[in-house]
Scaffold this active site. Structure first.
Site, PDB file in Angstrom:
ATOM      1  N   TRP A  78      40.472   4.343 -35.628  1.00  0.00           N
ATOM      2  CA  TRP A  78      39.133   3.423 -35.802  1.00  0.00           C
ATOM      3  C   TRP A  78      39.062   2.228 -34.648  1.00  0.00           C
ATOM      4  O   TRP A  78      38.270   2.129 -33.949  1.00  0.00           O
ATOM      5  CB  TRP A  78      38.854   2.639 -37.157  1.00  0.00           C
ATOM      6  CG  TRP A  78      37.594   2.069 -37.231  1.00  0.00           C
ATOM      7  CD1 TRP A  78      36.475   2.444 -37.800  1.00  0.00           C
ATOM      8  CD2 TRP A  78      37.280   0.813 -36.897  1.00  0.00           C
ATOM      9  NE1 TRP A  78      35.422   1.713 -37.657  1.00  0.00           N
ATOM     10  CE2 TRP A  78      35.958   0.683 -37.203  1.00  0.00           C
ATOM     11  CE3 TRP A  78      37.888  -0.194 -36.199  1.00  0.00           C
ATOM     12  CZ2 TRP A  78      35.232  -0.693 -36.743  1.00  0.00           C
ATOM     13  CZ3 TRP A  78      37.210  -1.680 -35.823  1.00  0.00           C
ATOM     14  CH2 TRP A  78      35.855  -1.487 -36.117  1.00  0.00           C
TER      15      TRP A  78
ATOM     16  N   TYR B 168      36.538   2.067 -31.241  1.00  0.00           N
ATOM     17  CA  TYR B 168      36.018   0.474 -31.438  1.00  0.00           C
ATOM     18  C   TYR B 168      36.034  -0.041 -29.873  1.00  0.00           C
ATOM     19  O   TYR B 168      34.985  -0.430 -29.205  1.00  0.00           O
ATOM     20  CB  TYR B 168      36.227  -0.316 -32.463  1.00  0.00           C
ATOM     21  CG  TYR B 168      35.443  -1.487 -32.718  1.00  0.00           C
ATOM     22  CD1 TYR B 168      34.113  -1.374 -33.171  1.00  0.00           C
ATOM     23  CD2 TYR B 168      35.744  -2.726 -32.415  1.00  0.00           C
ATOM     24  CE1 TYR B 168      33.042  -2.619 -33.200  1.00  0.00           C
ATOM     25  CE2 TYR B 168      34.995  -3.833 -32.444  1.00  0.00           C
ATOM     26  CZ  TYR B 168      33.890  -3.918 -32.974  1.00  0.00           C
ATOM     27  OH  TYR B 168      32.989  -4.742 -33.108  1.00  0.00           O
TER      28      TYR B 168
ATOM     29  N   ARG C 168      16.228   0.356   4.874  1.00  0.00           N
ATOM     30  CA  ARG C 168      16.875  -0.976   4.509  1.00  0.00           C
ATOM     31  C   ARG C 168      15.990  -1.402   3.432  1.00  0.00           C
ATOM     32  O   ARG C 168      14.748  -0.797   3.049  1.00  0.00           O
ATOM     33  CB  ARG C 168      16.548  -1.969   5.677  1.00  0.00           C
ATOM     34  CG  ARG C 168      15.131  -1.999   6.051  1.00  0.00           C
ATOM     35  CD  ARG C 168      15.057  -3.050   7.438  1.00  0.00           C
ATOM     36  NE  ARG C 168      13.732  -3.235   7.821  1.00  0.00           N
ATOM     37  CZ  ARG C 168      13.085  -2.410   8.423  1.00  0.00           C
ATOM     38  NH1 ARG C 168      13.743  -1.591   9.120  1.00  0.00           N
ATOM     39  NH2 ARG C 168      11.705  -2.770   8.960  1.00  0.00           N
TER      40      ARG C 168
ATOM     41  N   ARG D 136       1.033  -1.194  -0.037  1.00  0.00           N
ATOM     42  CA  ARG D 136      -0.008  -0.039   0.035  1.00  0.00           C
ATOM     43  C   ARG D 136       0.876   1.257  -0.075  1.00  0.00           C
ATOM     44  O   ARG D 136       1.818   1.528   0.774  1.00  0.00           O
ATOM     45  CB  ARG D 136      -0.925   0.028   1.413  1.00  0.00           C
ATOM     46  CG  ARG D 136      -1.885   1.097   1.245  1.00  0.00           C
ATOM     47  CD  ARG D 136      -2.564   1.062   2.733  1.00  0.00           C
ATOM     48  NE  ARG D 136      -3.567   2.244   2.831  1.00  0.00           N
ATOM     49  CZ  ARG D 136      -4.384   2.198   3.994  1.00  0.00           C
ATOM     50  NH1 ARG D 136      -4.394   1.317   4.714  1.00  0.00           N
ATOM     51  NH2 ARG D 136      -5.252   3.272   3.971  1.00  0.00           N
TER      52      ARG D 136
ATOM     53  N   ASP E 123      34.480   4.926 -40.350  1.00  0.00           N
ATOM     54  CA  ASP E 123      33.927   3.830 -40.500  1.00  0.00           C
ATOM     55  C   ASP E 123      32.740   3.720 -41.985  1.00  0.00           C
ATOM     56  O   ASP E 123      32.024   4.685 -41.793  1.00  0.00           O
ATOM     57  CB  ASP E 123      32.875   3.286 -39.466  1.00  0.00           C
ATOM     58  CG  ASP E 123      32.381   1.944 -39.570  1.00  0.00           C
ATOM     59  OD1 ASP E 123      32.983   0.923 -39.393  1.00  0.00           O
ATOM     60  OD2 ASP E 123      31.295   1.725 -40.281  1.00  0.00           O
TER      61      ASP E 123
END
Length: 523
Positions: free
Chosen positions: A438, A442, A80, A58, A458
């Site tokens: 590159w 990557y 907690r 609730r 790329d």
């Protein structure tokens, strides 16, 4: 404790990266909105617990609620974890919460075990900032200190293992990173007011007793499993990896211990990992690698909303809203694969990797591995030092580059860890033998998990961004265009790669029919 809670709440409500307006947060709990799961937690002053938005309990009265952006912030404030909604089962989105790349890199290091000894100063040193500055950034973006974040991770992993497995408590303590069983018991007694064994007695373990440990790894939906499993399948090394439509398995070696991980989709906002490792202390590191490879910390809704502001990317993101950026299991392995794949196809690179594993990979003895056809682990850097790798069937210069790379990494195993910023990481990677711009981008994208890494040269990215006349942008033009995609250019690249029909065809062509630029995709 009450004063501590109120102070923490006031700080949490001003955190960057998310609207922590009290009424907005409360509405998320009243409606049990799953979109906010992992993004906010509520502390309940009358009970001393903290919950997820989807908690079935609730909803408390407004005056009894206070909100936090992370579980660590709530726990540091003295609350907690709830035993009903189980905060450890929520998506871990901490790395995506703020605008600080330093915090994101620090979280990646903590997840990999950098704070196992509680040394925040050493963590700050690895990131190139002062310890006070790091603590300030953590407070600003996460509402908790680095030490609290690390401790919360240990507690929540231990709680998950208690409730989802049948491991003995002494093994749970070791597997979750506690230094001793006594410290483990004291922590749970202090936090929950009961010994850890009572948490298990009140919950039925979901998995049967077995040699493997089964762990549920949640993510923020949507999740494009088919895309990520297809990516891994195209690059799977025989004997090390086995990929099926609904299962991924591979061997791993961590600190001399060899084991197997098997990952499958669950269909309930999580993946399931079966981890078979002889060294229980390696469990947090194994989980961190699984999360990295399958990109479980990403918030695709947040990323997609930002990238969709570009009309060129909007339809791609709408078509694949759950697309992730696959990570790597190991930086050295990824670098070797990238160098092997220079100027050849994905299939040819995988064939060379299989030869490398067959010649230099150590064997693994595990019944589950044998049933899956997994026989070896990927060679360690030390195993390749002094070897004539070119004899496997590649140009001598490439073999020499691999041997030199192995020598460098063997001397400094921290090469493939996050740096102070993307620029310094790229510079360090480019200093490695056989690694250019590159390849460095990557590696930063897949291993360092830099969300803004972007290999602008790329060919697949340039082809995907061609105009209606088929004219492709230059690398410099693409880099300029990508400025609007920051700080998630890595995800923009992933969407462009996924949408580029030329990549599938390029992977099938022979090496003689491909250009040098195309060969960068062989990694």
């Amino acid at each position: 404790m009450s004063e501590n809670r109120e102070t923490s709440c006031g700080r949490a409500l001003t955190l960057a990266g998310m609207d922590m307006d009290f009424e907005a947060c409360r509405r998320a709990f009243v409606t049990r909105d799953p979109r906010f799961d992992g993004r906010i937690f509520a502390g309940v002053k009358t009970t001393g617990i903290y919950c997820r938005p989807i908690c079935p309990a609730r909803t408390p009265k407004p005056q009894n609620m206070t909100f936090y952006p992370t579980a660590a912030a709530a726990q540091e404030a003295g609350y907690r974890p709830c035993l009903r909604c189980r905060p450890e089962a929520s998506p871990d989105l901490g790395a995506w919460r703020g605008t600080s790349n330093t915090v994101s890199r620090a979280l990646a290091l903590i997840e990999a075990g950098a704070m196992d000894n509680g040394d925040a100063d050493a963590l700050a040193g690895r990131l190139g900032v002062g310890e006070r500055q790091l603590r300030r950034l953590f407070r600003q973006h996460l509402g908790a200190s680095p030490v609290s974040v690390a401790q919360t991770r240990r507690v929540l992993l231990a709680k998950q293992l208690i409730q989802e497995t049948r491991l003995p408590m002494s093994e749970v303590a070791m597997a979750s990173g506690f230094g001793s069983v006594r410290r483990f018991n004291e922590t749970f007694q202090q936090l929950f007011g009961r010994p850890p064994g009572e948490l298990r007695r009140s919950q039925k373990a979901e998995t049967p007793a077995a040699d493997g440990i089964f762990v549920r790894l949640p993510y923020k939906p949507p999740y494009d499993w088919d895309a990520i499993i297809g990516f891994l399948a195209a690059r799977a090394i025989p004997g090390v990896e086995r990929v099926e439509p609904r299962r991924y398995a591979r061997t791993l070696e961590i600190e001399g211990a060899r084991g197997v991980v098997i990952v499958t989709p669950r269909g309930d906002g999580a993946l399931q990992a079966e981890i078979r490792f002889p060294k229980l202390q390696a469990l947090p590191a194994v989980i961190a690698r699984i999360r990295r490879v399958f990109d479980l910390s990403a918030d695709p809704t947040l990323i997609g909303a930002h990238l969709s502001q570009d009309p060129a990317l909007a339809p791609l993101i709408a078509a694949r809203p759950g697309l992730r950026a696959p990570g790597a299991w190991d930086g050295f392995e990824l670098a070797v694969r990238a160098i092997l794949g220079q100027q050849i196809t994905v299939g040819a690179a995988r064939g060379l990797a299989a030869k490398l594993v067959a010649r230099y990979g150590e064997t693994i003895d595990d019944p589950a591995a044998a049933e899956l056809g997994l026989t070896r682990v990927f060679p360690s850097p030390g195993r390749l030092v002094g070897e004539d790798i070119a004899a496997l069937g590649m140009p001598r210069a490439r073999g020499a580059a691999l041997e030199a790379l192995a020598r460098k990494v063997a001397a400094d195993p921290t090469i493939f860890t996050p740096r102070a910023d993307l620029g310094s990481a790229i510079a360090a990677l480019k200093a490695l033998p056989g690694v250019g711009e590159w390849t460095a981008q990557y590696i930063a994208l897949r291993e360092l998990r830099e969300p803004d890494a972007f290999p602008q040269a790329d060919v697949g990215l340039m082809r995907a961004m061609a105009d209606e006349a088929g004219l492709r942008p230059t690398a410099d033009q693409l880099l300029a265009r990508s400025e609007r995609w920051r700080p998630w250019r890595a995800y923009a690249a992933q969407h462009l790669w996924a949408a580029d029909p030329g990549l599938a065809q390029a992977a099938k062509t022979t090496p003689s029919k491909r250009t040098k630029t195309d060969d960068r995709r062989a990694a």
